[in-house]
Design an enzyme around this catalytic site. Structure first.
Site, PDB file in Angstrom:
ATOM      1  N   LYS A 205      11.488  21.096 -50.219  1.00 18.11           N
ATOM      2  CA  LYS A 205      12.428  21.959 -49.491  1.00 18.11           C
ATOM      3  C   LYS A 205      13.195  22.871 -50.447  1.00 18.11           C
ATOM      4  O   LYS A 205      13.303  24.073 -50.221  1.00 18.11           O
ATOM      5  CB  LYS A 205      13.428  21.106 -48.686  1.00 18.11           C
ATOM      6  CG  LYS A 205      12.761  20.154 -47.692  1.00 18.11           C
ATOM      7  CD  LYS A 205      13.785  19.439 -46.835  1.00 18.11           C
ATOM      8  CE  LYS A 205      14.661  18.448 -47.579  1.00 18.11           C
ATOM      9  NZ  LYS A 205      13.970  17.217 -48.024  1.00 18.11           N
ATOM     10  N   ARG A 280      20.543  15.922 -41.177  1.00 20.22           N
ATOM     11  CA  ARG A 280      19.748  14.728 -41.476  1.00 20.22           C
ATOM     12  C   ARG A 280      19.970  13.634 -40.453  1.00 20.22           C
ATOM     13  O   ARG A 280      19.353  12.567 -40.561  1.00 20.22           O
ATOM     14  CB  ARG A 280      20.142  14.186 -42.852  1.00 20.22           C
ATOM     15  CG  ARG A 280      19.180  14.579 -43.977  1.00 20.22           C
ATOM     16  CD  ARG A 280      19.782  14.020 -45.252  1.00 20.22           C
ATOM     17  NE  ARG A 280      18.866  13.777 -46.321  1.00 20.22           N
ATOM     18  CZ  ARG A 280      18.753  14.560 -47.399  1.00 20.22           C
ATOM     19  NH1 ARG A 280      19.415  15.684 -47.475  1.00 20.22           N
ATOM     20  NH2 ARG A 280      17.957  14.208 -48.375  1.00 20.22           N
ATOM     21  N   ARG A 319       9.715  14.321 -60.991  1.00 14.27           N
ATOM     22  CA  ARG A 319      10.928  15.139 -61.058  1.00 14.27           C
ATOM     23  C   ARG A 319      12.042  14.369 -61.754  1.00 14.27           C
ATOM     24  O   ARG A 319      12.822  14.931 -62.512  1.00 14.27           O
ATOM     25  CB  ARG A 319      11.349  15.522 -59.628  1.00 14.27           C
ATOM     26  CG  ARG A 319      12.578  16.393 -59.568  1.00 14.27           C
ATOM     27  CD  ARG A 319      12.824  16.930 -58.174  1.00 14.27           C
ATOM     28  NE  ARG A 319      13.495  15.959 -57.312  1.00 14.27           N
ATOM     29  CZ  ARG A 319      13.795  16.171 -56.019  1.00 14.27           C
ATOM     30  NH1 ARG A 319      13.436  17.317 -55.441  1.00 14.27           N
ATOM     31  NH2 ARG A 319      14.406  15.262 -55.306  1.00 14.27           N
ATOM     32  N   ARG A 325      18.311  13.099 -62.070  1.00 10.83           N
ATOM     33  CA  ARG A 325      18.812  12.488 -60.841  1.00 10.83           C
ATOM     34  C   ARG A 325      18.458  11.008 -60.807  1.00 10.83           C
ATOM     35  O   ARG A 325      17.278  10.651 -60.787  1.00 10.83           O
ATOM     36  CB  ARG A 325      18.207  13.181 -59.618  1.00 10.83           C
ATOM     37  CG  ARG A 325      18.828  14.500 -59.301  1.00 10.83           C
ATOM     38  CD  ARG A 325      18.175  15.150 -58.106  1.00 10.83           C
ATOM     39  NE  ARG A 325      18.234  14.316 -56.892  1.00 10.83           N
ATOM     40  CZ  ARG A 325      17.904  14.755 -55.693  1.00 10.83           C
ATOM     41  NH1 ARG A 325      17.507  16.019 -55.540  1.00 10.83           N
ATOM     42  NH2 ARG A 325      17.969  13.966 -54.643  1.00 10.83           N
ATOM     43  N   ARG A 337      15.545   5.923 -49.483  1.00  7.70           N
ATOM     44  CA  ARG A 337      15.732   7.273 -48.934  1.00  7.70           C
ATOM     45  C   ARG A 337      14.707   7.550 -47.827  1.00  7.70           C
ATOM     46  O   ARG A 337      15.028   8.195 -46.832  1.00  7.70           O
ATOM     47  CB  ARG A 337      15.636   8.316 -50.059  1.00  7.70           C
ATOM     48  CG  ARG A 337      16.910   8.334 -50.924  1.00  7.70           C
ATOM     49  CD  ARG A 337      16.682   8.894 -52.297  1.00  7.70           C
ATOM     50  NE  ARG A 337      16.428  10.316 -52.315  1.00  7.70           N
ATOM     51  CZ  ARG A 337      15.873  10.962 -53.340  1.00  7.70           C
ATOM     52  NH1 ARG A 337      15.507  10.297 -54.417  1.00  7.70           N
ATOM     53  NH2 ARG A 337      15.692  12.253 -53.289  1.00  7.70           N
TER      54      ARG A 337
HETATM   55  P1  AMP Z   1      18.803  15.779 -51.428  1.00  6.85           P
HETATM   56  O1  AMP Z   1      19.052  16.543 -52.644  1.00  6.85           O
HETATM   57  O2  AMP Z   1      18.730  16.682 -50.205  1.00  6.85           O
HETATM   58  O3  AMP Z   1      17.635  14.864 -51.489  1.00  6.85           O
HETATM   59  O4  AMP Z   1      20.089  14.884 -51.176  1.00  6.85           O
HETATM   60  C1  AMP Z   1      20.462  13.869 -52.091  1.00  6.85           C
HETATM   61  C2  AMP Z   1      21.394  12.893 -51.442  1.00  6.85           C
HETATM   62  O5  AMP Z   1      22.569  13.556 -50.974  1.00  6.85           O
HETATM   63  C3  AMP Z   1      20.850  12.206 -50.200  1.00  6.85           C
HETATM   64  O6  AMP Z   1      20.025  11.110 -50.536  1.00  6.85           O
HETATM   65  C4  AMP Z   1      22.121  11.803 -49.519  1.00  6.85           C
HETATM   66  O7  AMP Z   1      22.703  10.693 -50.101  1.00  6.85           O
HETATM   67  C5  AMP Z   1      23.019  12.964 -49.773  1.00  6.85           C
HETATM   68  N1  AMP Z   1      22.861  13.980 -48.689  1.00  6.85           N
HETATM   69  C6  AMP Z   1      22.335  15.226 -48.791  1.00  6.85           C
HETATM   70  N2  AMP Z   1      22.327  15.850 -47.625  1.00  6.85           N
HETATM   71  C7  AMP Z   1      22.852  14.982 -46.728  1.00  6.85           C
HETATM   72  C8  AMP Z   1      23.085  15.022 -45.345  1.00  6.85           C
HETATM   73  N3  AMP Z   1      22.783  16.086 -44.616  1.00  6.85           N
HETATM   74  N4  AMP Z   1      23.660  13.931 -44.761  1.00  6.85           N
HETATM   75  C9  AMP Z   1      23.980  12.857 -45.475  1.00  6.85           C
HETATM   76  N5  AMP Z   1      23.747  12.742 -46.770  1.00  6.85           N
HETATM   77  C10 AMP Z   1      23.202  13.788 -47.414  1.00  6.85           C
END
Ligand code: AMP
Length: 381
Positions: A205, A280, A319, A325, A337
């Site tokens: 994404k 989400r 990654r 991360r 996740r």
């Molecule tokens: P991402 O970079 O999108 O994979 O997000 C990393 C982490 O941020 C996720 O595993 C969640 O813990 C938190 N996070 C990101 N977006 C959301 C969301 N829309 N709702 C809740 N937690 C989020």
């Protein structure tokens, strides 16, 4: 099937012919303005019996409501002068028709629905200057100070409004809208392209959003990036999110929703947004719909990037070697996740399918290939 309505309600926004209009002045506010105007005019005219003259067609509602609130004897009549064609004021104004009553020596109050450039008003002043009236007063429910370019006195003004095209309460757009009890304002805002990029962690994404944002001139909002930025800077939000993110869990909806809204607000002039990692949960998706509707925006499409779990895990671990991360470096956390996705995020497929907004593309291939697939969906919107 018989369809009676010629305008369509879309949320709170209505469509008349080819244009969209949003609610602007409520029936209640109009009522207050007319009540005040009627009592002020009554007070100022004392025992004089005025002739109220409405200028058709637009003034039929205001005259009707006004005279009901006028608490003393009065005469009421209508004349006709057309000044509008479509949405722009035309220079050419027709002559007055319908005044077959002698108004000489009388106090005449012209009741207008709206005065904008003042062209109609000028015509009225011209016509009545020859009628030998004792006193000519002008009252208008709406007045556009920015558009008014005449030096003629307007004695009573109900509500001043900006120079925007309005419909409702007697005012029309090409014949439609006069029957609306409240006022709507034309929506000039260009339609935004707001895209939700959907998919499991590692689906690509973020990578794709970077390409799409340039191609379509959109603002990319990644909730994950915003959380990481806050964590890096040790803000309150960062501290709060950290415990969830490190465990691979979702941050609570309320926190995420507020943050997302703040990010959208920061970019009010955007052409559109790419939402990456948001919504989400169903609660987030619902909140997003409500929030966007309030801003006269909506989601154009939700596009999922599809890939199988094994590929995704491989990508994330790869990654994790460079991204720093923590949530990318441990297969167990990645699984959490995925579980979070399956449990809380995947119901959104049905949510957006029900809105006819769900699209899905194959997320395996070269970056270019995938960008092309996504572009094909966006171009077809
Ligand atoms: P991402 O970079 O999108 O994979 O997000 C990393 C982490 O941020 C996720 O595993 C969640 O813990 C938190 N996070 C990101 N977006 C959301 C969301 N829309 N709702 C809740 N937690 C989020």
């Amino acid at each position: 099937m018989v369809i009676f309505a010629t305008y369509k309600k879309i949320g709170k926004v209505i469509k008349l012919h080819d244009k969209y209009f949003k609610p602007f002045i409520s029936a209640q506010e109009i009522d207050v303005a007319i009540t005040k105007m009627a009592s002020k005019i009554s007070e100022e005219l004392g025992d004089e019996i005025p002739v109220f003259i409405g200028v058709l067609n637009g003034s039929f509602m205001v005259v009707s409501d006004f005279v009901k609130k006028y608490d003393k004897p009065c005469e009421v009549t209508f004349v006709k002068l057309a000044s509008y064609e479509g949405v722009s004021s035309t220079e050419e104004i027709q002559r007055l028709v319908g005044l077959n009553q002698d108004v000489s020596g009388r106090t005449v109050v012209i009741l207008e629905d709206i005065i904008d450039t003042g062209n109609t008003l000028e015509e009225i002043y011209d016509i009545f200057s020859e009628k030998g009236v004792k006193d000519l007063k002008i009252a208008t429910l709406f007045y556009k100070p920015e558009a008014y370019n005449k030096d003629l006195k307007i004695h009573y003004i109900g509500i001043e409004i900006p120079d925007k095209f309005i419909v409702g309460y007697g005012l029309d757009y090409d014949g439609l809208g006069r029957n609306l009890p409240e006022i709507y304002q034309i929506k000039n805002t260009q339609r935004m392209t707001n895209i939700v990029l959907f998919g499991k962690p590692g689906a690509g994404k973020g990578t794709q959003a970077e390409f799409l944002k340039t191609k379509y001139n959109l603002i990319h909002i990644s909730t994950g990036d915003v959380f990481r930025f806050n964590m890096k800077n040790d803000t309150e939000l960062g501290k709060l999110a950290k415990s969830y993110i490190e465990k691979g869990q979702l941050v609570p909806d309320e926190v995420t929703i507020n943050m997302l809204q703040a990010e959208v607000e920061k970019n009010r002039d955007a052409n559109g947004f790419i939402f990456d990692g948001f919504p989400r949960t169903t609660a987030q998706a619902k909140a997003l719909d409500v929030f966007l509707e309030d801003k006269e925006m909506d989601i154009a499409a939700t596009i999922a990037l599809e890939a199988n779990d094994d590929t995704l895990i491989e990508r994330l671990l790869e990654r994790g070697k460079t991204s720093g991360r923590a949530d990318d470096q441990d297969a167990a956390k990645i699984r959490i996740r995925f579980d979070e996705y399956n449990e809380k995020t995947s119901p959104l497929i049905d949510f957006y399918t029900a809105q006819n907004k769900f699209h899905s593309v194959n997320g395996i291939g070269t970056i270019d290939d995938i960008t092309s697939r996504l572009s094909a969906v966006i171009d077809a919107l």
